[in-house]
Design a protein around this motif. Structure first.
Motif, mmCIF file in Angstrom:
data_model
loop_
_atom_site.group_PDB
_atom_site.id
_atom_site.type_symbol
_atom_site.label_atom_id
_atom_site.label_comp_id
_atom_site.label_asym_id
_atom_site.label_seq_id
_atom_site.Cartn_x
_atom_site.Cartn_y
_atom_site.Cartn_z
ATOM 1 N N THR A 60 10.774 -40.252 4.127
ATOM 2 C CA THR A 60 10.552 -41.450 3.316
ATOM 3 C C THR A 60 11.694 -42.443 3.491
ATOM 4 O O THR A 60 11.477 -43.655 3.597
ATOM 5 C CB THR A 60 10.417 -41.067 1.825
ATOM 6 N N GLU A 61 12.929 -41.945 3.544
ATOM 7 C CA GLU A 61 14.092 -42.811 3.755
ATOM 8 C C GLU A 61 14.035 -43.451 5.141
ATOM 9 O O GLU A 61 14.288 -44.652 5.294
ATOM 10 C CB GLU A 61 15.373 -41.986 3.600
ATOM 11 N N VAL A 62 13.678 -42.666 6.150
ATOM 12 C CA VAL A 62 13.533 -43.192 7.519
ATOM 13 C C VAL A 62 12.441 -44.251 7.556
ATOM 14 O O VAL A 62 12.589 -45.301 8.191
ATOM 15 C CB VAL A 62 13.213 -42.048 8.505
ATOM 16 N N PHE A 63 11.352 -44.002 6.868
ATOM 17 C CA PHE A 63 10.230 -44.945 6.839
ATOM 18 C C PHE A 63 10.641 -46.273 6.209
ATOM 19 O O PHE A 63 10.274 -47.349 6.694
ATOM 20 C CB PHE A 63 9.058 -44.325 6.075
ATOM 21 N N LYS A 64 11.413 -46.208 5.131
ATOM 22 C CA LYS A 64 11.848 -47.439 4.466
ATOM 23 C C LYS A 64 12.698 -48.302 5.385
ATOM 24 O O LYS A 64 12.604 -49.537 5.375
ATOM 25 C CB LYS A 64 12.644 -47.090 3.203
ATOM 26 N N VAL A 65 13.545 -47.653 6.176
ATOM 27 C CA VAL A 65 14.438 -48.403 7.073
ATOM 28 C C VAL A 65 13.691 -48.925 8.289
ATOM 29 O O VAL A 65 13.890 -50.058 8.729
ATOM 30 C CB VAL A 65 15.620 -47.513 7.525
ATOM 31 N N SER A 66 12.824 -48.105 8.862
ATOM 32 C CA SER A 66 12.141 -48.448 10.118
ATOM 33 C C SER A 66 10.878 -49.258 9.918
ATOM 34 O O SER A 66 10.350 -49.827 10.873
ATOM 35 C CB SER A 66 11.778 -47.166 10.872
ATOM 36 N N HIS A 67 10.366 -49.281 8.669
ATOM 37 C CA HIS A 67 9.085 -49.916 8.359
ATOM 38 C C HIS A 67 7.946 -49.315 9.178
ATOM 39 O O HIS A 67 6.914 -49.964 9.406
ATOM 40 C CB HIS A 67 9.145 -51.426 8.596
ATOM 41 N N GLY A 68 8.142 -48.086 9.650
ATOM 42 C CA GLY A 68 7.086 -47.400 10.378
ATOM 43 C C GLY A 68 6.893 -47.856 11.811
ATOM 44 O O GLY A 68 5.911 -47.468 12.458
ATOM 45 N N VAL A 69 7.814 -48.654 12.340
ATOM 46 C CA VAL A 69 7.677 -49.140 13.728
ATOM 47 C C VAL A 69 7.816 -47.949 14.680
ATOM 48 O O VAL A 69 8.838 -47.253 14.663
ATOM 49 C CB VAL A 69 8.739 -50.209 14.042
ATOM 50 N N PRO A 70 6.804 -47.695 15.521
ATOM 51 C CA PRO A 70 6.820 -46.499 16.378
ATOM 52 C C PRO A 70 8.054 -46.378 17.266
ATOM 53 O O PRO A 70 8.586 -45.289 17.460
ATOM 54 C CB PRO A 70 5.532 -46.645 17.206
ATOM 55 N N GLY A 71 8.513 -47.503 17.820
ATOM 56 C CA GLY A 71 9.680 -47.446 18.695
ATOM 57 C C GLY A 71 10.916 -46.947 17.969
ATOM 58 O O GLY A 71 11.705 -46.168 18.523
ATOM 59 N N TYR A 72 11.101 -47.390 16.733
ATOM 60 C CA TYR A 72 12.241 -46.927 15.950
ATOM 61 C C TYR A 72 12.093 -45.458 15.572
ATOM 62 O O TYR A 72 13.066 -44.697 15.574
ATOM 63 C CB TYR A 72 12.391 -47.774 14.682
ATOM 64 N N LEU A 73 10.865 -45.052 15.228
ATOM 65 C CA LEU A 73 10.630 -43.652 14.887
ATOM 66 C C LEU A 73 10.895 -42.746 16.091
ATOM 67 O O LEU A 73 11.441 -41.653 15.941
ATOM 68 C CB LEU A 73 9.188 -43.462 14.393
ATOM 69 N N ALA A 74 10.520 -43.225 17.273
ATOM 70 C CA ALA A 74 10.808 -42.452 18.487
ATOM 71 C C ALA A 74 12.307 -42.333 18.699
ATOM 72 O O ALA A 74 12.808 -41.302 19.162
ATOM 73 C CB ALA A 74 10.141 -43.111 19.695
ATOM 74 N N GLY A 75 13.059 -43.402 18.355
ATOM 75 C CA GLY A 75 14.513 -43.346 18.473
ATOM 76 C C GLY A 75 15.117 -42.328 17.526
ATOM 77 O O GLY A 75 16.075 -41.626 17.873
#
Length: 289
Positions: A60-75
Motif C-alpha cells: 500500500t505504501e509503495v502504491f501511494k508513492v508510485s501511483h501504480g505506474v507499472p514501470g515504477y513497480l517493476a523498479g
C-alpha cells in the motif's frame, strides 16, 4: 522478426516492449508505429503483482508513492531482487529510486522560502500538525497555509483548519526530509520557540524536553526540567512512566555536563517517580484480583 521478412507484410502486427527510441532504432525502414502506455495498476493489482513477497501494508505504501505506474513497480521489484529485504525497502527507496519521487517534487525548487520551511517542518517533525498549528508557528492564518501548500500534490491538505496536514505516504516524507535537510535545525528551533511561549501548556510539557534534547540545548533542558514542571507533567499524565523518562533525560544530560547539583536533584526525582510507578503497577494488580 526483421530477418523473417514478416515485418514488411501489412497483414501482420507486432507488439514491442521497451523505450520508443530503442524500438525505433532497430533499423526497420518505414515502420509505422503507435505508442501505447500501460494503464496504472489498481491497489489490488499491485498486491497481486508482488504476491507474497511484500505485506499488504508495504505494498500500500509503495502504491501511494508510485501511483501504480507499472514501470515504477517493476523498479521496486528489481530493488527486491537485488537483495534489498522487504523490511528495508521503504527506507531505501528515496535513495535507490529518486526518479520515483522527482516528478511530483519538480514544483518545489520554485517554491518560496516560507513554503520550503513549511514543507521542512512537516518532513522533519514526526509530530502531526493541523492547519491551525502551522498557522500559529508561521504567524499567519489557516487559509494562507492551505493556499501555500495546495500546489504540492504529495501532501494531503485538509479543508478544515482543525485537521492534520500529511504527506501522502511516509516514504515520500522520508524523501522530502532528505531534500530539505538544510532546513532541519531551523524548523526545530521554530517549534521550540513556539512551545517556549507557553511552557506550561500540555503540548510543551509533553514535547519540549524531547525537542530540546534533539536540538542539543542542554542548558535549556535542565532549566525546563524543574520540580515545578515535573510536577505539572505528573498532574497531567495518567502514568508516572512518561515523566520518569523526561527526568532520565535530565539525569543523562547533567551527568554528561558534570552538573552535580542538577544531577542530584533529577536523580532524586527519577527515583521517586520510579517508586511511584511501581506502586501504581502494584495497585493495579491488587485491584484486578
Amino acid at each position: 522478426v526483421q530477418k523473417t521478412g514478416l515485418v514488411s507484410l501489412p497483414q501482420f502486427r507486432f507488439l514491442f516492449s521497451g523505450y520508443a527510441e530503442d524500438v525505433l532504432g532497430i533499423g526497420i525502414p518505414k515502420l509505422v508505429h503507435k505508442t501505447f502506455t500501460l494503464s496504472p495498476f489498481s491497489l489490488e493489482e499491485t498486491v497481486s503483482y508482488f504476491g507474497a513477497t511484500l505485506t499488504r501494508d508495504i505494498v500500500t505504501e509503495v502504491f501511494k508513492v508510485s501511483h501504480g505506474v507499472p514501470g515504477y513497480l517493476a523498479g521496486v521489484r528489481r530493488l527486491l531482487e537485488s537483495g534489498t529485504s522487504p523490511s528495508d525497502l521503504l527506507d531505501k527507496m528515496p535513495n535507490s529510486m529518486p526518479d520515483l519521487f522527482a516528478l511530483e517534487w519538480q514544483t518545489v525548487p520554485s517554491a518560496s522560502s516560507q513554503q520550503l520551511r513549511q514543507l521542512a517542518l512537516l518532513a522533519h517533525d514526526r509530530n502531526k500538525h493541523t492547519l491551525s498549528d502551522l498557522a500559529v508557528l508561521f504567524h499567519t492564518t489557516a487559509d494562507d497555509i492551505r493556499h501555500s501548500l495546495a500546489p504540492f500534490t504529495f501532501l494531503s491538505v485538509p479543508a478544515r483548519a482543525s485537521d492534520e496536514v500529511e504527506f501522502v505516504s511516509d516514504t515520500y516524507r522520508r524523501y522530502a526530509s532528505l531534500q530539505l535537510v538544510d532546513f532541519k535545525d531551523e524548523v526545530n528551533e521554530l517549534v521550540i520557540d513556539s512551545l517556549l511561549q507557553a511552557p506550561d501548556s500540555d503540548q510543551a510539557l509533553t514535547l519540549l524536553p524531547i525537542y530540546l534534547q534533539d536540538a542539543g540545548r542542554d542548558e535549556a533542558l535542565l532549566s525546563y526540567l524543574s520540580p515545578e514542571h515535573l510536577g505539572k507533567m505528573l498532574e497531567k499524565s495518567q502514568s508516572s512512566s512518561p515523566v520518569q523518562q523526561r527526568a532520565r533525560l535530565g539525569v543523562d544530560t547533567a551527568l554528561r555536563l558534570r552538573r552535580d547539583e542538577d544531577l542530584t536533584r533529577l536523580g532524586i526525582d527519577s527515583s521517586i517517580l520510579a517508586e511511584l510507578d511501581a506502586f501504581q503497577v502494584s495497585r493495579s494488580e491488587i485491584e484486578a484480583r
